[in-house]
Design a protein around this motif. Structure first.
Motif, PDB file in Angstrom:
ATOM      1  N   ASN A  55     -54.190  24.461 -42.175  1.00 54.50           N
ATOM      2  CA  ASN A  55     -56.109  23.761 -41.778  1.00 54.50           C
ATOM      3  C   ASN A  55     -55.440  22.241 -42.106  1.00 54.50           C
ATOM      4  OD1 ASN A  55     -56.786  26.838 -42.528  1.00 54.50           O
ATOM      5  ND2 ASN A  55     -58.320  26.264 -40.934  1.00 54.50           N
ATOM      6  N   ALA A  58     -54.081  20.877 -38.877  1.00 49.72           N
ATOM      7  CA  ALA A  58     -55.657  21.408 -37.931  1.00 49.72           C
ATOM      8  C   ALA A  58     -56.717  19.416 -38.443  1.00 49.72           C
ATOM      9  CB  ALA A  58     -56.533  22.358 -37.426  1.00 49.72           C
ATOM     10  N   LEU A  62     -56.557  16.611 -34.721  1.00 46.82           N
ATOM     11  CA  LEU A  62     -58.498  16.562 -34.972  1.00 46.82           C
ATOM     12  C   LEU A  62     -58.134  14.698 -35.112  1.00 46.82           C
ATOM     13  CD1 LEU A  62     -59.771  19.051 -34.987  1.00 46.82           C
ATOM     14  CD2 LEU A  62     -59.715  18.585 -32.997  1.00 46.82           C
TER      15      LEU A  62
ATOM     16  N   GLY B  20     -59.645  25.742 -35.368  1.00 46.11           N
ATOM     17  CA  GLY B  20     -59.500  24.323 -35.089  1.00 46.11           C
ATOM     18  C   GLY B  20     -58.749  24.623 -33.368  1.00 46.11           C
ATOM     19  N   ASN B  21     -58.372  25.730 -33.033  1.00 46.38           N
ATOM     20  CA  ASN B  21     -57.545  25.717 -31.895  1.00 46.38           C
ATOM     21  C   ASN B  21     -58.978  25.429 -31.042  1.00 46.38           C
ATOM     22  OD1 ASN B  21     -55.585  26.362 -33.440  1.00 46.38           O
ATOM     23  ND2 ASN B  21     -55.218  28.251 -32.949  1.00 46.38           N
ATOM     24  N   SER B  23     -61.616  23.682 -30.360  1.00 50.71           N
ATOM     25  CA  SER B  23     -61.345  22.137 -31.089  1.00 50.71           C
ATOM     26  C   SER B  23     -60.623  21.121 -30.207  1.00 50.71           C
ATOM     27  CB  SER B  23     -62.006  21.265 -32.543  1.00 50.71           C
ATOM     28  OG  SER B  23     -62.820  22.347 -33.473  1.00 50.71           O
ATOM     29  N   SER B  24     -59.250  21.690 -30.466  1.00 54.63           N
ATOM     30  CA  SER B  24     -57.798  21.057 -29.877  1.00 54.63           C
ATOM     31  C   SER B  24     -57.750  20.851 -29.041  1.00 54.63           C
ATOM     32  CB  SER B  24     -56.877  21.838 -31.096  1.00 54.63           C
ATOM     33  OG  SER B  24     -55.876  20.733 -30.125  1.00 54.63           O
ATOM     34  N   LYS B  27     -60.309  19.640 -27.450  1.00 59.91           N
ATOM     35  CA  LYS B  27     -60.555  17.507 -27.389  1.00 59.91           C
ATOM     36  C   LYS B  27     -59.539  16.993 -26.706  1.00 59.91           C
ATOM     37  CE  LYS B  27     -58.438  14.108 -30.083  1.00 59.91           C
ATOM     38  NZ  LYS B  27     -57.756  14.201 -31.215  1.00 59.91           N
TER      39      LYS B  27
END
Lengths: 111, 141
Positions: A55, A58, A62, B20-21, B23-24, B27
């Motif tokens: 994470n 990640a 981001l 987070g996938n 989100s990525s 994005k």
């Protein structure tokens, strides 16, 4: 200052993400709370942490951080390494404590 | 960008590897649509936190994002324990996360406040032992 400059000067081990060694470092952020980094770090910053799981990548991706520096001899997990290579965000490491690395980093990049 | 774009993702509870996938991917779409980078940053922070909330607390959930020229509306609908007291959950520093989740550096009670700070509209509906629905909207123009 580029990631490769602090890698050399602070003698950091390169775990992964070598294609991002020319990423420009705009500052630093020090925290082990992921939401703190998510909410408050800025793009281009070098992130000092003791977290090693996937994470952190990640968040680094981001937030478009320049690199991650893992302290106290901890090593990133394989999934973290793979994501770092994929995204070109270097993960560096040191046996030193967060306090020592952050102090040295600050001396290098302060304006 | 004349028509609305809808994107859908699925999240499994406790699947931190894939957190987070969504989100990525959202994005990337927003970057392709030339959305202002500052706005993208706000959306990404809010969405990542919301995604992690589902992974950390719920059994499973679905994300749907609708993008128009005016705004992006993201809905996260989960099956899970629900939130007993939403006002409490919005309080900085309050968390019900497990010790394991806290060890990973999550569960500091900053997620929902981070979301609130970064969106223009936030609506949370929750039913205990059923699930939680979070709807957040960010203006794009």
């Amino acid at each position: 200052m580029k990631v490769r400059d602090i890698q050399e000067k602070l003698q950091l081990q390169l775990f992964s993400g070598g294609s991002g060694l020319d990423n420009e470092i705009t500052g630093g952020y020090v925290s082990d709370l992921l939401s703190d980094v998510m909410g408050n770090s800025d793009s281009g910053e070098a992130w000092v942490t003791l977290q090693t799981h996937k994470n952190i990548m990640a968040i680094a991706s981001l937030k478009e951080l320049s690199c991650i520096i893992i302290v106290k001899g901890f090593k990133p997990e394989q999934e973290t390494i793979d994501k770092s290579d994929e995204d070109g965000i270097p993960i560096l490491g040191s046996d030193k404590s967060t306090f020592e690395i952050s102090g040295e980093l600050y001396q290098l990049i302060k304006k | 960008m004349s028509n609305a774009i809808t994107l859908n993702y699925h999240i499994e509870g406790s699947d931190f590897i894939n957190a987070g996938n969504a989100s990525s991917q959202i994005k990337k779409v927003l970057q392709q649509l030339n959305v202002d980078p500052k706005t993208i940053k706000r959306i990404v922070v809010a969405l990542y936190e919301a995604e992690v909330n589902v992974v950390a607390h719920a059994y499973k959930g679905d994300i749907s994002a609708e993008i128009t020229t005016e705004d992006i509306t993201i809905t996260l609908d989960d099956e899970g324990p629900g939130i007993v007291d939403i006002d409490m959950a919005m309080t900085e520093g309050y968390s019900t996360a497990s010790p394991k989740v806290r060890e990973m550096g999550f569960g500091a009670g900053m997620g929902l406040p981070n979301i609130k700070r970064n969106v223009d509209e936030l609506n949370i509906q929750s039913e205990v032992k059923v699930g939680t629905k979070v709807v957040m909207k960010v203006k794009l123009s």
